[in-house]
Scaffold this motif. Sequence first.
Motif, mmCIF file in Angstrom:
data_model
loop_
_atom_site.group_PDB
_atom_site.id
_atom_site.type_symbol
_atom_site.label_atom_id
_atom_site.label_comp_id
_atom_site.label_asym_id
_atom_site.label_seq_id
_atom_site.Cartn_x
_atom_site.Cartn_y
_atom_site.Cartn_z
ATOM 1 N N GLY A 92 0.730 -1.302 -0.055
ATOM 2 C CA GLY A 92 -0.164 0.005 -0.188
ATOM 3 C C GLY A 92 0.916 1.213 -0.017
ATOM 4 O O GLY A 92 1.565 1.342 0.720
ATOM 5 N N THR A 93 0.533 2.142 -0.929
ATOM 6 C CA THR A 93 1.277 3.501 -0.814
ATOM 7 C C THR A 93 0.113 4.457 -1.089
ATOM 8 O O THR A 93 -0.950 4.294 -0.904
ATOM 9 C CB THR A 93 2.384 3.497 -1.932
ATOM 10 O OG1 THR A 93 3.080 4.590 -1.849
ATOM 11 C CG2 THR A 93 1.829 3.293 -3.251
ATOM 12 N N GLU A 94 0.744 5.844 -1.289
ATOM 13 C CA GLU A 94 -0.060 7.025 -1.617
ATOM 14 C C GLU A 94 0.346 7.637 -2.755
ATOM 15 O O GLU A 94 1.428 7.452 -3.021
ATOM 16 C CB GLU A 94 0.013 8.020 -0.334
ATOM 17 C CG GLU A 94 -0.639 7.378 1.104
ATOM 18 C CD GLU A 94 -0.279 8.451 2.288
ATOM 19 O OE1 GLU A 94 -0.957 9.498 2.643
ATOM 20 O OE2 GLU A 94 0.829 7.861 3.210
ATOM 21 N N TRP A 95 -0.467 8.557 -3.159
ATOM 22 C CA TRP A 95 0.030 9.358 -4.533
ATOM 23 C C TRP A 95 1.366 9.943 -4.217
ATOM 24 O O TRP A 95 2.508 9.967 -4.908
ATOM 25 C CB TRP A 95 -1.099 10.173 -5.168
ATOM 26 C CG TRP A 95 -2.020 9.135 -5.816
ATOM 27 C CD1 TRP A 95 -3.463 8.892 -5.221
ATOM 28 C CD2 TRP A 95 -1.943 8.217 -6.692
ATOM 29 N NE1 TRP A 95 -3.925 8.122 -5.716
ATOM 30 C CE2 TRP A 95 -3.289 7.698 -6.904
ATOM 31 C CE3 TRP A 95 -1.146 7.993 -7.698
ATOM 32 C CZ2 TRP A 95 -3.468 6.757 -7.981
ATOM 33 C CZ3 TRP A 95 -1.438 6.937 -8.638
ATOM 34 C CH2 TRP A 95 -2.676 6.369 -8.573
ATOM 35 N N LYS A 96 1.514 10.591 -3.175
ATOM 36 C CA LYS A 96 2.695 11.478 -3.126
ATOM 37 C C LYS A 96 3.781 10.759 -2.695
ATOM 38 O O LYS A 96 4.851 11.118 -2.708
ATOM 39 C CB LYS A 96 2.527 12.604 -1.686
ATOM 40 C CG LYS A 96 2.057 11.990 -0.603
ATOM 41 C CD LYS A 96 2.007 13.038 0.673
ATOM 42 C CE LYS A 96 1.948 12.434 1.906
ATOM 43 N NZ LYS A 96 0.771 12.208 2.743
#
Length: 280
Positions: A92-96
Motif C-alpha cells: 500500500g502506498t499514497e500518490w505522494k
Amino acid sequence: GCGSTGPAKDTTEQSSTEQSGQAQNTGEQGSGEHEEPESRLASIKKDGVITVCTTGDYAPFTVEKDGKFSGIDVNLAEKFAENLDVKVEFVGTEWKNLMPDFLSKCDMAVGGISVNDERAKKVDFSTSLLKDGKTPIARCEDKDKDKYKSIEQINKPGVVSIMPEGGTNQEFAKKNYPKGTLKTHDNKTIFDEIVKGNADVMTTDRAEVLYIDEKYPELCATNPDRPFDQFDKAFMLPKGDTEFKKAVDDWLETSFKDGTYRKIEEPWVGDQELSYRTEK
Ligand SMILES: O=C(O)C(=O)C[C@]1(C(=O)O)C=C[C@@H](O)C=C1
C-alpha cells in the motif's frame, strides 16, 4: 513516510534485495568484464513473488478494503503473476509516496497511474492500458447551471477544486487554476466532499469521472466529451529493464486480444466505456 499508513507490510525483505541490480540496468555495458545485470524478471521468478505498489484509493482501478486490494489494475497484476507462476504481494502506498515507494520496495506499481515525462525520467511504463484525459465532475445542480465546464470557469476566485496530494490532478490544478482555491483531501472520501459542499469541483481522469457519475446520483460530469488534455495510463516498471518490460507488455497485449482484460474489467464497469482505448 513510507508505510506509515495503510496496509504496507513485510515486503521490504524480498524487494530490497533487487534494488542494486536494477539501478545500473540502463543499457550501458561495463568494460566487458561482466554480463548485463540480471533482469527483474529473473529475480521475481527466483523469489517466487512479485511486489506491486498500489494506492488502493482509486476505483475502479485500485481499491483497498480491510487491507485487501482489488480493482481492475490490481486484478490484472494478479493475473500477470499467476501467468508467471509467482505469488503477488501488494504494498500500500499514497500518490505522494508512489515514486519513492516504487523505487525502494516494488517490482511494479499499478492502479490508474498516469504516464508523464517527469515520472518517465525515473521509471519505465508498460504499454498503454487506457487513453485518458482530465475533465471536471461537480454537483449536478451546478452542471445544470452550466458551471465548471471549462478551465476558465474553474480558474476563478471562490471556486474550490479538490484533489489528493501528490498525483497528476494536483499538478494539473496548480498549473491551470492559479486563481481558484485548491484543497487536498484523502482520495477515498473525496467525492463526498463535493456532495457536502466542502468543494465545488474535481478535475480528474475521464474514466473516473464517468465511473463516479454513475455511482453518485448527486454528481455529474460537466464536460466529459472534451477532456482538457490526453495521456496514457500504464503500469510503472523499473527503468531500463527491457526484458521485464517485454514480458509485461507481451502479456498485456495478449490479454487485450484474448478477452482476459475484458473479463477482469467487466465486473467493475459492465458495459460502460471508460476509455478512449483504440483497437490494440
Ligand atoms: O497521479 C496519477 O497518476 C493518478 O492517476 C492519480 C490521481 C491524480 O492524477 O491525482 C488520479 C485520479 C485519482 O482520483 C487520484 C489521483
